[in-house]
Design an enzyme around this catalytic site. Structure first.
Site, PDB file in Angstrom:
ATOM      1  CG  ASN A 123     -15.681 -48.531  31.423  1.00 35.96           C
ATOM      2  OD1 ASN A 123     -16.815 -48.575  31.919  1.00 35.96           O
ATOM      3  ND2 ASN A 123     -15.290 -49.344  30.451  1.00 35.96           N
ATOM      4  NE  ARG A 145     -16.647 -58.805  32.817  1.00 32.14           N
ATOM      5  CZ  ARG A 145     -17.273 -57.657  32.714  1.00 32.14           C
ATOM      6  NH1 ARG A 145     -18.536 -57.614  32.389  1.00 32.14           N
ATOM      7  NH2 ARG A 145     -16.628 -56.533  32.934  1.00 32.14           N
ATOM      8  CG  ASP A 187     -14.709 -52.493  26.467  1.00 34.08           C
ATOM      9  OD1 ASP A 187     -15.559 -53.323  26.774  1.00 34.08           O
ATOM     10  OD2 ASP A 187     -13.821 -52.104  27.249  1.00 34.08           O
TER      11      ASP A 187
END
Ligand code: EPU
Length: 420
Positions: free
Chosen positions: A23, A124, A307
């Site tokens: 990420n 989302r 996460d």
């Protein structure tokens, strides 16, 4: 399609070094599109499916990308861009592809980006990104599933997010670095990966201040120059190995990360009975015989990362007592709970809260990975389940973990990859 076959119970012990953060690498690679002369070098890029997807996206818009997977080194030359469209075919594979909106708009004056796909984590939307670019002067419309943004150039301004958005903050940084005027982002996300992105941009000549706090100020510059940047270690992969050891009674040393990035996770694992120590780039964990229960709420950084929620839930399925897990970041991130029940876990979900009563053991079964992190959580649950388990659809896991099966096997797991 591949699956993992796991013979439990297994104990996870030993030493492991994490790769670069997915990420952080994804936005940094997308951000290289802003550099219109020369070649940038990005190091410690993890060899993952999502990285392949963002590379295809860069190549589609005309950048030259050379990735030496073995050396983990990527060279990007975005001198000549030929396209301003990010097609559905690439966007549907990974939501993070939306990160090319900022760089393309800033560099080319327009961008046509398909609405994203990727992990399905409830609703989302990308409305924060769109609203923020509109506040910076972009004209935005929606055409046949594509967001079309135009601005020559972006003007900067005062931006805010209703909730801190990780990729939203990164996208706006890209729009802001070469805007006409100063940009102030209020309620920015504070994740370490965003600090990494800002370090990359600042090395390239950007003037970004306050990153890592909720107020970021970007003083515009005229141009960026090529850079050599090393991606920071993956706190989420590290957290996965730590939780794996914690729930299987193991002892591990996980290196390649900054322990500060895991502060909340380490606090929770300590509360559950683990002995933890850390040094500059590594965390050592010794598990108790059986983990104790936990009360945990996911929250934007520095809170407990959403996460790692699935991995922690897998752990408390076999902890003593009753645990409570509240998910506040995404509105539908308990898809793993149904699969955990197939292994014999006692989990009940009510709206955004899961109540888990620890059982003595789980029993092997076939389960399906619904997304990257839920898939990792299910793999961990199967490590403690008796007898044979299968985790299907591990292509989701492969998007975010480099050979999770081989790495867990090197730490003592009986796990192998097979064709389904
Ligand atoms: N949100 C909106 N509108 C937007 C953007 C976000 O309502 O325009 C909401 C989301 O629905 C969510 C919250 O804001 O409720 C936070 O979402 P955020 O924008 O921070 O998520 P993201 O940027 O799309 C990144 C990570 C995710 C991680 C989240 C939360 C990347 C590439 N992705 O997503 O990682 O779960 O932040 O920390 O950085 C993963 O790696 O498996 C993964 C899903």
């Amino acid at each position: 399609m591949d699956k993992f076959v796991i013979q439990g119970p297994c104990k996870i012990s030993g030493k492991i070094k994490t790769d670069g953060s997915k990420n952080a690498a994804l936005p940094i690679i997308a951000g290289a599109l802003l550099i219109d002369k020369g070649e940038s070098t990005i190091r410690n890029v993890p060899p993952l499916r999502d990285i392949d997807t963002i590379v295809k996206m860069l190549q589609y818009v005309g950048a030259k990308v050379d990735y030496d997977q073995k050396a983990r080194v990527m060279r990007i030359n975005a001198s000549k861009l030929t396209e301003t469209t990010a097609p559905y075919e690439l966007m549907r594979q990974m939501r993070a592809s939306f990160l090319v909106l900022g760089p393309l708009l800033a560099r080319m004056g327009e961008a046509r980006i398909s609405l994203p796909g990727g992990c399905s984590l409830g609703a989302r939307p990308v409305d924060y990104h769109i609203k923020a670019f509109a506040s910076m002067g972009a004209k935005i419309s929606e055409e046949a599933g594509y967001v079309v943004a135009k601005a020559k150039p972006l003007k900067g301004g005062a931006i805010y997010f209703d909730k801190p958005s990780h990729t939203g903050t990164e996208n706006i940084l890209y729009g802001a670095v070469m805007a006409k005027e100063k940009t102030i982002i209020t309620n920015a996300a504070c994740d370490p990966e965003i600090v990494d992105v800002a370090d990359f941009l600042n090395k390239a000549g950007a003037k970004i201040h306050g990153v890592g706090t909720p107020r970021i100020v970007v003083e515009p510059v005229k141009k960026l120059k090529p850079v050599d940047h090393t991606v920071s270690g993956d706190r989420l992969v590290a957290g996965t190995y730590l939780i794996a050891a914690a729930m299987t009674g193991g002892t591990v040393e996980v290196s390649g990360i900054d322990p500060e990035h895991l502060t909340l996770v380490l606090h929770k694992l300590t509360e559950m009975g683990c002995e933890i120590s850390s040094r500059k780039n590594a965390v050592m964990l010794k598990a108790p015989k059986r983990l104790g229960p936990v009360h945990m709420t996911t929250f934007p950084y520095p809170g407990f990362p959403t996460d790692l929620q699935a991995c922690l839930m897998a752990a408390v399925c076999v902890a003593s007592g009753t645990s409570h897990i509240k998910e506040t970041v995404f509105n539908d991130r308990f898809s793993h709970s149904m699969e955990l029940r197939r292994l014999g876990a006692e989990v009940t979900i009510s709206s955004d809260e899961a109540v888990i009563t620890g059982v003595d053991h789980l029993e092997g079964a076939s389960v399906m990975a619904p997304d990257i992190r839920a898939g990792a959580g299910l793999v961990l649950a199967c490590l403690v389940a008796r007898k044979r388990s299968e985790v299907l659809r591990v292509y989701h896991v492969d998007r975010g973990y480099d050979r999770l099966d081989e790495k867990l096997a090197s730490l003592g797991a009986d796990i192998r990859r097979e064709k389904d």
